[in-house]
Design a protein around this motif. Structure first.
Motif, PDB file in Angstrom:
ATOM      1  N   HIS A 161       0.844  -1.200   0.000  1.00 18.10           N
ATOM      2  CA  HIS A 161       0.000   0.000   0.000  1.00 18.10           C
ATOM      3  C   HIS A 161       0.881   1.251   0.000  1.00 18.10           C
ATOM      4  O   HIS A 161       0.660   2.184  -0.763  1.00 18.10           O
ATOM      5  N   ARG A 162       1.897   1.244   0.838  1.00 14.37           N
ATOM      6  CA  ARG A 162       2.822   2.395   0.881  1.00 14.37           C
ATOM      7  C   ARG A 162       3.613   2.519  -0.417  1.00 14.37           C
ATOM      8  O   ARG A 162       3.845   3.623  -0.910  1.00 14.37           O
ATOM      9  N   LEU A 163       4.021   1.391  -0.993  1.00 14.52           N
ATOM     10  CA  LEU A 163       4.769   1.406  -2.245  1.00 14.52           C
ATOM     11  C   LEU A 163       3.917   2.001  -3.375  1.00 14.52           C
ATOM     12  O   LEU A 163       4.404   2.775  -4.190  1.00 14.52           O
ATOM     13  N   LYS A 164       2.641   1.645  -3.413  1.00 17.93           N
ATOM     14  CA  LYS A 164       1.731   2.140  -4.448  1.00 17.93           C
ATOM     15  C   LYS A 164       1.693   3.667  -4.475  1.00 17.93           C
ATOM     16  O   LYS A 164       1.549   4.281  -5.533  1.00 17.93           O
ATOM     17  N   ASP A 165       1.814   4.277  -3.314  1.00 18.83           N
ATOM     18  CA  ASP A 165       1.722   5.732  -3.220  1.00 18.83           C
ATOM     19  C   ASP A 165       3.026   6.459  -3.549  1.00 18.83           C
ATOM     20  O   ASP A 165       3.069   7.687  -3.555  1.00 18.83           O
ATOM     21  N   GLU A 166       4.084   5.703  -3.844  1.00 21.92           N
ATOM     22  CA  GLU A 166       5.348   6.325  -4.232  1.00 21.92           C
ATOM     23  C   GLU A 166       5.255   6.815  -5.683  1.00 21.92           C
ATOM     24  O   GLU A 166       4.510   6.246  -6.488  1.00 21.92           O
ATOM     25  N   TRP A 184       4.469   4.829  -9.763  1.00 24.43           N
ATOM     26  CA  TRP A 184       3.705   3.584  -9.781  1.00 24.43           C
ATOM     27  C   TRP A 184       2.298   3.879 -10.287  1.00 24.43           C
ATOM     28  O   TRP A 184       1.660   4.834  -9.857  1.00 24.43           O
ATOM     29  N   VAL A 185       1.805   3.046 -11.204  1.00 25.99           N
ATOM     30  CA  VAL A 185       0.456   3.228 -11.753  1.00 25.99           C
ATOM     31  C   VAL A 185      -0.305   1.917 -11.592  1.00 25.99           C
ATOM     32  O   VAL A 185       0.181   0.859 -11.989  1.00 25.99           O
ATOM     33  N   TYR A 186      -1.493   1.998 -11.021  1.00 26.79           N
ATOM     34  CA  TYR A 186      -2.351   0.841 -10.811  1.00 26.79           C
ATOM     35  C   TYR A 186      -3.654   1.068 -11.567  1.00 26.79           C
ATOM     36  O   TYR A 186      -4.222   2.147 -11.507  1.00 26.79           O
ATOM     37  N   SER A 187      -4.111   0.033 -12.288  1.00 22.32           N
ATOM     38  CA  SER A 187      -5.428   0.123 -12.939  1.00 22.32           C
ATOM     39  C   SER A 187      -6.147  -1.202 -12.759  1.00 22.32           C
ATOM     40  O   SER A 187      -5.530  -2.272 -12.791  1.00 22.32           O
ATOM     41  N   LEU A 188      -7.442  -1.119 -12.547  1.00 26.11           N
ATOM     42  CA  LEU A 188      -8.259  -2.296 -12.264  1.00 26.11           C
ATOM     43  C   LEU A 188      -9.297  -2.443 -13.364  1.00 26.11           C
ATOM     44  O   LEU A 188     -10.093  -1.546 -13.601  1.00 26.11           O
ATOM     45  N   ALA A 189      -9.283  -3.586 -14.056  1.00 24.08           N
ATOM     46  CA  ALA A 189     -10.237  -3.870 -15.131  1.00 24.08           C
ATOM     47  C   ALA A 189     -11.555  -4.363 -14.527  1.00 24.08           C
ATOM     48  O   ALA A 189     -11.589  -4.827 -13.385  1.00 24.08           O
ATOM     49  N   PRO A 190     -12.647  -4.285 -15.290  1.00 23.80           N
ATOM     50  CA  PRO A 190     -13.946  -4.748 -14.780  1.00 23.80           C
ATOM     51  C   PRO A 190     -13.962  -6.209 -14.322  1.00 23.80           C
ATOM     52  O   PRO A 190     -14.720  -6.568 -13.433  1.00 23.80           O
ATOM     53  N   ASP A 191     -13.100  -7.049 -14.878  1.00 24.40           N
ATOM     54  CA  ASP A 191     -13.062  -8.458 -14.463  1.00 24.40           C
ATOM     55  C   ASP A 191     -12.219  -8.675 -13.205  1.00 24.40           C
ATOM     56  O   ASP A 191     -12.024  -9.807 -12.764  1.00 24.40           O
TER      57      ASP A 191
END
Length: 159
Positions: free
Chosen positions: A112-117, A120-127
């Motif tokens: 969670h902390r790493l994601k906020d550095e 970093w880009v996170y994307s969530l698909a509908p599936d």
């Protein structure tokens, strides 16, 4: 909404008290200390689908759904159980993320902390497939594990 706008006289439900007359519901809803919140529900089942932007923390039902779907930390390669993880908005709350199952994932505290550095880009698909792009541009996918093995479709018996 129709009752609030005066389009009908249907009673409203006051949490913890039951049904109240439309006139009383409009009086309470129009009060100076009243906060209105948009809640989107499934028109067939009535289940809550989205609480909009006014609520940062998910309901217990949404949190349980995400934990059952994810079962573990969603960063590729991390297998910490979802019950020991944080629920995190894929699109950060401060940048317009919503509090619903389509935008929440389980991440252990470290990830969670790493994601906020930065980078970093996170994307969530509908599936439910999560794509994590690192600061160097490499992408990794993480799909929620199935709860059971896929079943072979059988043809219905002839009549």
């Amino acid at each position: 909404l129709a009752t609030y706008l005066g389009a009908n006289e249907d009673p409203a439900e006051l949490a913890g008290h039951g049904c109240i007359p439309a006139s009383l519901a409009r009086e309470i809803a129009g009060g100076p200390d009243t906060v209105l919140r948009r809640i989107i529900t499934d028109p067939l089942s009535g289940q809550v689908l989205d609480l909009g932007r006014d609520r940062y923390r998910p309901t217990a039902g949404v949190g349980e759904f995400v934990r059952v779907r994810d079962r573990e930390c969603r960063r590729p390669g991390c297998h910490r159980p979802a019950q020991a993880c944080d629920l995190d908005h894929v699109v950060p709350w401060q940048f317009g993320g919503h509090t619903n199952a389509d935008e929440l994932i389980d991440l252990c505290r470290r990830d969670h902390r790493l994601k906020d550095e930065p980078g970093w880009v996170y994307s969530l698909a509908p599936d439910g497939t999560l794509t994590v792009t690192t600061p160097t541009g490499q992408s990794y996918d993480s799909s929620p594990p199935p709860l059971h093995e896929p079943r072979v479709a059988t043809e219905p018996p002839p009549f």
